[in-house]
Design a protein around this motif. Structure first.
Motif, PDB file in Angstrom:
ATOM      1  N   VAL A 250       0.721  -7.493  -4.651  1.00  0.00           N
ATOM      2  CA  VAL A 250       0.624  -7.985  -3.266  1.00  0.00           C
ATOM      3  C   VAL A 250       2.004  -8.376  -2.739  1.00  0.00           C
ATOM      4  CG1 VAL A 250      -0.236  -9.893  -1.847  1.00  0.00           C
ATOM      5  CG2 VAL A 250      -1.777  -8.722  -3.417  1.00  0.00           C
TER       6      VAL A 250
ATOM      7  N   LEU B 229      -8.386  -6.017  -8.640  1.00  0.00           N
ATOM      8  CA  LEU B 229      -9.512  -6.673  -7.983  1.00  0.00           C
ATOM      9  C   LEU B 229     -10.857  -6.231  -8.534  1.00  0.00           C
ATOM     10  CD1 LEU B 229      -8.298  -6.577  -4.274  1.00  0.00           C
ATOM     11  CD2 LEU B 229      -8.643  -8.624  -5.664  1.00  0.00           C
TER      12      LEU B 229
ATOM     13  N   VAL C  56     -11.850 -11.524  -7.780  1.00  0.00           N
ATOM     14  CA  VAL C  56     -12.199 -11.888  -6.404  1.00  0.00           C
ATOM     15  C   VAL C  56     -12.448 -13.387  -6.305  1.00  0.00           C
ATOM     16  CG1 VAL C  56     -13.838 -11.523  -4.530  1.00  0.00           C
ATOM     17  CG2 VAL C  56     -13.123  -9.588  -5.947  1.00  0.00           C
TER      18      VAL C  56
ATOM     19  N   LEU D 158      -9.130 -15.204  -6.316  1.00  0.00           N
ATOM     20  CA  LEU D 158      -8.469 -15.134  -5.014  1.00  0.00           C
ATOM     21  C   LEU D 158      -9.080 -16.144  -4.035  1.00  0.00           C
ATOM     22  CD1 LEU D 158      -6.394 -13.734  -3.206  1.00  0.00           C
ATOM     23  CD2 LEU D 158      -8.132 -12.015  -2.667  1.00  0.00           C
TER      24      LEU D 158
ATOM     25  N   LEU E  39     -12.758 -11.209   3.170  1.00  0.00           N
ATOM     26  CA  LEU E  39     -12.121 -10.464   2.077  1.00  0.00           C
ATOM     27  C   LEU E  39     -13.076 -10.085   0.944  1.00  0.00           C
ATOM     28  CD1 LEU E  39      -8.558 -12.051   1.726  1.00  0.00           C
ATOM     29  CD2 LEU E  39      -9.109  -9.669   2.297  1.00  0.00           C
TER      30      LEU E  39
ATOM     31  N   ILE F 271     -13.601  -6.162  -0.195  1.00  0.00           N
ATOM     32  CA  ILE F 271     -13.240  -5.680  -1.533  1.00  0.00           C
ATOM     33  C   ILE F 271     -14.436  -5.009  -2.192  1.00  0.00           C
ATOM     34  CG2 ILE F 271     -12.520  -6.416  -3.834  1.00  0.00           C
ATOM     35  CD1 ILE F 271     -10.968  -8.729  -2.373  1.00  0.00           C
TER      36      ILE F 271
ATOM     37  N   LEU G 239      -5.788  -3.356   2.884  1.00  0.00           N
ATOM     38  CA  LEU G 239      -6.303  -4.467   2.108  1.00  0.00           C
ATOM     39  C   LEU G 239      -5.175  -5.305   1.518  1.00  0.00           C
ATOM     40  CD1 LEU G 239      -8.716  -5.977   0.877  1.00  0.00           C
ATOM     41  CD2 LEU G 239      -8.540  -4.444  -1.094  1.00  0.00           C
TER      42      LEU G 239
ATOM     43  N   ASP H 222      -3.626  -7.489   4.109  1.00  0.00           N
ATOM     44  CA  ASP H 222      -4.431  -8.640   4.529  1.00  0.00           C
ATOM     45  C   ASP H 222      -4.503  -9.713   3.450  1.00  0.00           C
ATOM     46  OD1 ASP H 222      -4.743  -7.371   6.911  1.00  0.00           O
ATOM     47  OD2 ASP H 222      -6.831  -6.778   6.603  1.00  0.00           O
ATOM     48  N   VAL H 223      -4.534  -9.298   2.192  1.00  0.00           N
ATOM     49  CA  VAL H 223      -4.477 -10.285   1.110  1.00  0.00           C
ATOM     50  C   VAL H 223      -3.144 -11.028   1.158  1.00  0.00           C
ATOM     51  CG1 VAL H 223      -4.417 -10.619  -1.390  1.00  0.00           C
ATOM     52  CG2 VAL H 223      -6.099  -9.054  -0.373  1.00  0.00           C
TER      53      VAL H 223
ATOM     54  N   MET I 253      -2.753 -15.025   1.831  1.00  0.00           N
ATOM     55  CA  MET I 253      -2.069 -15.872   0.853  1.00  0.00           C
ATOM     56  C   MET I 253      -0.890 -16.604   1.488  1.00  0.00           C
ATOM     57  SD  MET I 253      -3.253 -16.209  -2.209  1.00  0.00           S
ATOM     58  CE  MET I 253      -1.718 -16.950  -2.757  1.00  0.00           C
TER      59      MET I 253
END
Length: 546
Positions: free
Chosen positions: A381, A443, A449, A452, A473, A477, A489, A492-493, A497
């Motif tokens: 990420v 993931l 998940v 996260l 999210l 996922i 994805l 956006d993660v 964060m």
């Protein structure tokens, strides 16, 4: 005698300041991720890398880059790379600060976080010499796959002494390591490697092999040893390949040429051939990819740290220039539209610092299940998103300096050097698609998940846009059946964060502006498109370098 003109309204260089003391986002990230950490060493490093003398070394190491000498004047093959003395001065400073391997020899609870902060500070001075520094840091956990080699080389990989001489291990107080993974035909698909490894026997370092083949990117060629991949009888395997063999002779590593790169000019990247070079197996034969991924994870952390450091330096140069430069009757920084641009850049820089330092924290707690999952998820990420933002960031910061930012001369030339350096971290150690796919794999395993969601939980309720993306999210996922939207994805993660971290570490003006723009949609497609309701002065005051 009269002069033809007087020079005025030209900013003084940004020099003679402490990069650590003035970096409030970094200091707050440290307080959040390592609250008990003593920062004396970081204060000292921040002062050192801000000096005129060190800036001169950075300029010279780039202006007078490495030169390859394949033969001596008598025709003997030597395969040596000659560097300007400033390169060695920079390497000595980085090694002396422990950026290459100090955490592996430390019992300090926050050793990786401290090293990460130091790596960011040094990147602001000169990033390209940090290539061998980063690889030396990353090689240590992988090298443990050969206990005998690690016993001999491990202590010298954590030594604070830099010695550029090409000499046997016992004659050197400290060593550095590089790597060679990719080949012409394969690139990121290392399983397509054709370099062959044939067993030769056993000795004090274990199973010895003869390596024949090539590497398309071999960095940095004057390191003391390398980890490489080659095809052994049982499949692709990881090998330890020293430049000088235990008997004092040079290994059969032949440098074909140095890469002529866009940036990263002070560092030597090369193409090499191996003609029966001696190497020792690291880990199990046929398990080279998992073994080398241990090294890749660490260098990907450094890509995120390095780009964050470059962002901070580009922002500092832009802020310092615009604070001094007058236009249309007042300082540039006082112009409303310039305020918007600079504040937007400051948000991006702080968010990158927060995410990179959070990732570094995970490496300080390998025995913690949640932190181990965070290292697995946040590495791709942070590497993807921070590095993707770097080039756009540098271009906008350069524009704040106008034409002065585009020249290569003097202090202003630092901005051009930053711009040329920015794409490297995005490409090196796995480009964008590799990182996005790696996140998907992470993931889809175990409790990823849930981990996260746990990470985002402390910031819930602080901004509606953050709550919306955090709520969405898990279902996204779960529903992702193909790789087509993997980049969306990972983006956006990363944003979720960064927003959650800023909500916990930054002043309200910074966190709210970030969430409102990046997650709430009150933003355009270029920097400088924040809404008028933002507290630009508070954001800029926090980001000032002096």
């Amino acid at each position: 005698m009269s002069t033809t003109h007087e020079v005025f309204n030209q900013p003084a260089p940004l020099v003679g300041y402490n990069l650590f003391e003035t970096n409030r986002p970094l200091r707050d990230a440290l307080a959040f991720n390592a609250p008990q950490l003593r920062t004396d060493a970081l204060h000292a490093l921040g002062a050192k890398v801000g000096t005129a003398d060190m800036q001169r070394h950075a300029r010279l190491a780039n202006a007078q880059g490495p030169q390859l000498h394949t033969h001596d004047r008598f025709g003997r093959r030597i395969d040596e790379v000659e560097f300007h003395p400033s390169y060695h001065a920079l390497m000595g400073a980085a090694v002396g600060a422990g950026l290459h391997g100090a955490p592996w020899g430390s019992t300090q609870a926050h050793a990786h976080v401290q090293r990460a902060a130091g790596f960011m500070l040094f990147t602001e001075l000169e990033p390209s010499i940090l290539c061998p520094i980063s690889m030396s840091y990353a090689a240590t956990p992988a090298l443990r796959g050969n206990a005998a080699v690690y016993a001999d080389w491990g202590p010298k990989l954590t030594s604070l002494s830099y010695d550029p001489a090409l000499a046997p291990l016992e004659n050197k107080p400290g060593v550095t390591m590089g790597m060679g993974m990719t080949e012409k035909q394969g690139g990121s698909d290392v399983r397509a490697n054709t370099t062959a490894a044939m067993r030769e026997g056993n000795d004090a370092w274990g199973e010895r092999y003869a390596i024949t083949g090539h590497k398309w990117f071999f960095s940095a060629p004057m390191c003391d040893a390398f980890l490489i991949l080659a095809q052994a009888p049982a499949g692709l395997s990881c090998f330890f390949l020293p430049r000088v063999l235990p008997d004092g002779t040079r290994n059969a590593i032949y440098i074909q040429r140095l890469k002529d790169k866009l940036g990263n000019k002070a560092n030597a990247s090369s193409e090499v051939e191996f003609h029966g070079a001696s190497a020792w197996l690291v880990g199990e034969e046929g398990r080279g990819v998992p073994q080398i991924l241990e090294m890749g994870t660490m260098t990907r952390l450094d890509c995120a740290l390095g780009t964050s450091g470059l962002m901070r330096q580009a922002l500092s140069l832009a802020l310092d220039h615009t604070a001094q430069r007058q236009a249309f009757g007042k300082p540039l920084i006082a112009q409303p539209l310039m305020k918007n641009v600079l504040a937007d850049l400051a948000l991006e820089s702080e968010a990158s610092t927060a995410l990179a330092m959070r990732l570094a924290r995970a490496f300080d707690h390998p025995g913690d299940d949640h932190e181990r999952l965070m290292a697995r998820l946040l590495t791709p990420v942070a590497k993807f998103w921070i590095c993707k933002r770097g080039s756009h960031f540098a271009q906008e910061a350069m524009e704040c300096l106008g034409g002065n930012g585009y020249v290569e001369e003097g202090g202003e030339g630092v901005m051009a050097r930053i711009y040329r350096e920015m794409p490297l971290n995005s490409i090196w150690e796995g480009a964008g698609n590799i990182m996005a796919l790696d996140l998907l794999r992470g993931l889809r395993k175990g409790d990823a998940v849930a981990a996260l969601a746990h990470e985002l939980a402390p910031a819930r309720g602080q901004h509606a846009a953050l709550d919306r993306i955090a709520d969405a999210l898990p279902a996204r996922i779960e529903a992702m059946a193909s790789d087509t939207e993997a980049r969306r994805l990972v983006q956006d993660v990363a944003l979720a964060m960064q927003a959650a971290l800023l909500a916990q570490t930054a002043p309200g003006a910074v966190a709210a502006s970030f969430c409102d723009s990046r997650l709430g949609g009150n933003w355009g497609h270029a920097f400088g498109t924040l809404g008028t309701h933002n507290d630009f002065d508070a954001i800029l005051q926090r980001a000032q370098p002096r």
